[in-house]
Design an enzyme around this catalytic site. Sequence first.
Site, PDB file in Angstrom:
ATOM      1  N   CYS A   1      -3.991 -56.372  13.946  1.00  0.00           N
ATOM      2  CA  CYS A   1      -2.894 -56.288  14.912  1.00  0.00           C
ATOM      3  C   CYS A   1      -3.399 -56.737  16.276  1.00  0.00           C
ATOM      4  O   CYS A   1      -4.437 -56.276  16.743  1.00  0.00           O
ATOM      5  CB  CYS A   1      -2.370 -54.857  14.996  1.00  0.00           C
ATOM      6  SG  CYS A   1      -1.917 -54.152  13.390  1.00  0.00           S
TER       7      CYS A   1
ATOM      8  N   ARG B   1     -14.439 -35.795  20.445  1.00  0.00           N
ATOM      9  CA  ARG B   1     -13.835 -35.800  21.775  1.00  0.00           C
ATOM     10  C   ARG B   1     -13.178 -34.463  22.097  1.00  0.00           C
ATOM     11  O   ARG B   1     -13.282 -33.970  23.199  1.00  0.00           O
ATOM     12  CB  ARG B   1     -12.810 -36.944  21.854  1.00  0.00           C
ATOM     13  CG  ARG B   1     -12.179 -37.093  23.208  1.00  0.00           C
ATOM     14  CD  ARG B   1     -11.598 -38.483  23.494  1.00  0.00           C
ATOM     15  NE  ARG B   1     -10.739 -39.039  22.491  1.00  0.00           N
ATOM     16  CZ  ARG B   1      -9.675 -39.793  22.769  1.00  0.00           C
ATOM     17  NH1 ARG B   1      -9.356 -40.038  24.017  1.00  0.00           N
ATOM     18  NH2 ARG B   1      -8.950 -40.310  21.815  1.00  0.00           N
ATOM     19  N   TYR B   2     -12.451 -33.902  21.137  1.00  0.00           N
ATOM     20  CA  TYR B   2     -11.802 -32.611  21.312  1.00  0.00           C
ATOM     21  C   TYR B   2     -12.633 -31.542  20.589  1.00  0.00           C
ATOM     22  O   TYR B   2     -13.259 -31.828  19.561  1.00  0.00           O
ATOM     23  CB  TYR B   2     -10.392 -32.630  20.721  1.00  0.00           C
ATOM     24  CG  TYR B   2      -9.457 -33.621  21.370  1.00  0.00           C
ATOM     25  CD1 TYR B   2      -8.769 -33.289  22.537  1.00  0.00           C
ATOM     26  CD2 TYR B   2      -9.242 -34.876  20.819  1.00  0.00           C
ATOM     27  CE1 TYR B   2      -7.887 -34.194  23.135  1.00  0.00           C
ATOM     28  CE2 TYR B   2      -8.366 -35.788  21.413  1.00  0.00           C
ATOM     29  CZ  TYR B   2      -7.695 -35.440  22.565  1.00  0.00           C
ATOM     30  OH  TYR B   2      -6.842 -36.334  23.157  1.00  0.00           O
TER      31      TYR B   2
ATOM     32  N   ARG C   1      -8.784 -50.643  19.044  1.00  0.00           N
ATOM     33  CA  ARG C   1     -10.210 -50.828  18.725  1.00  0.00           C
ATOM     34  C   ARG C   1     -10.491 -52.311  18.493  1.00  0.00           C
ATOM     35  O   ARG C   1     -11.102 -52.692  17.496  1.00  0.00           O
ATOM     36  CB  ARG C   1     -10.603 -50.005  17.485  1.00  0.00           C
ATOM     37  CG  ARG C   1     -10.531 -48.517  17.721  1.00  0.00           C
ATOM     38  CD  ARG C   1     -11.243 -47.687  16.642  1.00  0.00           C
ATOM     39  NE  ARG C   1     -10.953 -46.295  16.920  1.00  0.00           N
ATOM     40  CZ  ARG C   1     -10.083 -45.561  16.230  1.00  0.00           C
ATOM     41  NH1 ARG C   1      -9.455 -46.087  15.191  1.00  0.00           N
ATOM     42  NH2 ARG C   1      -9.851 -44.311  16.571  1.00  0.00           N
TER      43      ARG C   1
ATOM     44  N   LYS D   1      -5.369 -37.097  25.529  1.00  0.00           N
ATOM     45  CA  LYS D   1      -3.981 -37.536  25.641  1.00  0.00           C
ATOM     46  C   LYS D   1      -3.189 -36.594  26.543  1.00  0.00           C
ATOM     47  O   LYS D   1      -3.394 -35.373  26.510  1.00  0.00           O
ATOM     48  CB  LYS D   1      -3.326 -37.591  24.260  1.00  0.00           C
ATOM     49  CG  LYS D   1      -3.959 -38.585  23.308  1.00  0.00           C
ATOM     50  CD  LYS D   1      -3.289 -38.548  21.953  1.00  0.00           C
ATOM     51  CE  LYS D   1      -3.930 -39.523  20.985  1.00  0.00           C
ATOM     52  NZ  LYS D   1      -5.319 -39.156  20.633  1.00  0.00           N
TER      53      LYS D   1
ATOM     54  N   ASP E   1      -2.806 -48.902  25.358  1.00  0.00           N
ATOM     55  CA  ASP E   1      -4.151 -48.585  25.833  1.00  0.00           C
ATOM     56  C   ASP E   1      -4.762 -49.737  26.640  1.00  0.00           C
ATOM     57  O   ASP E   1      -4.462 -50.913  26.391  1.00  0.00           O
ATOM     58  CB  ASP E   1      -5.064 -48.269  24.650  1.00  0.00           C
ATOM     59  CG  ASP E   1      -4.662 -46.996  23.929  1.00  0.00           C
ATOM     60  OD1 ASP E   1      -4.135 -46.090  24.599  1.00  0.00           O
ATOM     61  OD2 ASP E   1      -4.859 -46.900  22.701  1.00  0.00           O
TER      62      ASP E   1
ATOM     63  N   ASP F   1      -3.246 -42.034  26.758  1.00  0.00           N
ATOM     64  CA  ASP F   1      -4.615 -41.622  26.464  1.00  0.00           C
ATOM     65  C   ASP F   1      -5.449 -41.914  27.709  1.00  0.00           C
ATOM     66  O   ASP F   1      -5.544 -43.069  28.142  1.00  0.00           O
ATOM     67  CB  ASP F   1      -5.155 -42.403  25.258  1.00  0.00           C
ATOM     68  CG  ASP F   1      -6.135 -41.586  24.436  1.00  0.00           C
ATOM     69  OD1 ASP F   1      -6.736 -40.660  25.017  1.00  0.00           O
ATOM     70  OD2 ASP F   1      -6.297 -41.857  23.244  1.00  0.00           O
TER      71      ASP F   1
ATOM     72  N   CYS G   1      -9.601 -54.105   8.287  1.00  0.00           N
ATOM     73  CA  CYS G   1      -8.145 -53.926   8.231  1.00  0.00           C
ATOM     74  C   CYS G   1      -7.547 -55.066   7.420  1.00  0.00           C
ATOM     75  O   CYS G   1      -8.022 -56.203   7.505  1.00  0.00           O
ATOM     76  CB  CYS G   1      -7.527 -53.950   9.627  1.00  0.00           C
ATOM     77  SG  CYS G   1      -7.868 -52.494  10.629  1.00  0.00           S
TER      78      CYS G   1
ATOM     79  N   CYS H   1      -4.426 -54.028  18.877  1.00  0.00           N
ATOM     80  CA  CYS H   1      -5.315 -52.963  18.382  1.00  0.00           C
ATOM     81  C   CYS H   1      -6.129 -52.308  19.503  1.00  0.00           C
ATOM     82  O   CYS H   1      -6.754 -53.001  20.314  1.00  0.00           O
ATOM     83  CB  CYS H   1      -6.257 -53.545  17.334  1.00  0.00           C
ATOM     84  SG  CYS H   1      -7.372 -52.315  16.613  1.00  0.00           S
TER      85      CYS H   1
ATOM     86  N   ARG I   1     -11.599 -31.102  16.651  1.00  0.00           N
ATOM     87  CA  ARG I   1     -11.373 -32.218  15.719  1.00  0.00           C
ATOM     88  C   ARG I   1     -12.304 -33.376  16.015  1.00  0.00           C
ATOM     89  O   ARG I   1     -12.778 -33.532  17.130  1.00  0.00           O
ATOM     90  CB  ARG I   1      -9.906 -32.663  15.743  1.00  0.00           C
ATOM     91  CG  ARG I   1      -9.460 -33.426  16.963  1.00  0.00           C
ATOM     92  CD  ARG I   1      -7.986 -33.218  17.276  1.00  0.00           C
ATOM     93  NE  ARG I   1      -7.805 -32.040  18.094  1.00  0.00           N
ATOM     94  CZ  ARG I   1      -6.907 -31.950  19.073  1.00  0.00           C
ATOM     95  NH1 ARG I   1      -6.079 -32.946  19.303  1.00  0.00           N
ATOM     96  NH2 ARG I   1      -6.812 -30.877  19.785  1.00  0.00           N
TER      97      ARG I   1
END
Length: 374
Positions: free
Chosen positions: A131, A114-115, A136, A340, A296, A333, A127, A134, A118
């Site tokens: 959560c 995306r960047y 994702r 971000k 998000d 984001d 996981c 989440c 990185r």
Amino acid sequence: MRVLPENHWKKLWNVEEKDWKNWHWQIKNRIKSLSELEKITGKDFSKEKITEKIFKVGTTPYYLSLAKDFSKNDPIFKQIIPDLAEIDETIQSYGSFDPFNEEVLSPVEGLTHRYPDRVLFRATNFCSVYCRHCMRKRIFLEEEKARTYQEYDRMFEYIKNNKNIKEVLISGGDPLTLPNKKLEYILENLYRIEHIDIIRIGSRELVVNPFRFYDEKLLKLFEKYEKIWLVTHFNHPDEITQETKQAVKNIFSTGTPVLNQTVLLKGINDNEKTIESLMRSLLKVKIKPYYLFFCDPTKGVLHFRTSLEKGIKIMEYLRGRVSGLGIPTYAIDLPGGMGKVPLLPDYIIREDENHIIFKNYEGKTVKVSKSYLI
């Protein structure tokens, strides 16, 4: 830091301390259904089982033991227990399972670029705790599995061929649920790529299974591959315990820095006092607050969202009450993988030809000559 009573877990689990503090035991004994949760807590979750059919359930015994009350009023339990709001289309209609185009911006399966400098390296979709907030949440719909060595190799090849990439964020799922052998395979191959300066590991194991960092083999990996930074994810001060403190000491012994990302969550931490307490608690165990994220727009998560203004007010409250060490960057984001953006309180009230008028942390105005700023 929250000090738990000695052997507090024995109220629910008849297990020896050596097993309780074994990270393998915690993962092997995960609670993976609401039926199991009912047996342990004595509560009725029949209504929530409709949600469970779509979005899976999972928690470590350790993380569940942090809940003071097995109800949705408890900030720990609220992050574990499914809610009918997760599947309510009137609430979730404008959400997306991939709001930031992680799959679209994926030149190689499992890798998001995306960047310019990185990449996101999604090592697994597993996981130890699922959560409810989440970002994702699409992985809740998938079979639990790590990527293969062959998939990793294709990701390494892409990174090798793109010398503008300086940093790799290993995420998932949670990469620290992987066996040490597989984790070392990833670290070793990334370490060999000369243009990689930083290897960032995003993991919630420090929160939900701190005994992962009692593992000498993992600590040796952290020491060996010195480009590693650990970014964890505490959302509430009740999550920070004496086990956290010991785990962080162990991590620091390897020379690895620890940063924290928090998500602003309605009904869990969306008030000034809770965030202040969280930031202070993080500093006490020497974890640096890094980001405070606006929640998000992920499908199944929208009921946790606050207003943007709520976070700005919290940031205004923190300034002057908590030292700069404890001030995270409040950020959103942007959709479509646009990155971000920091959200900051406005401390400049107005400006004229000769002066700028500032507002300080107490809300007082200060008129400053522009000559002072030259």
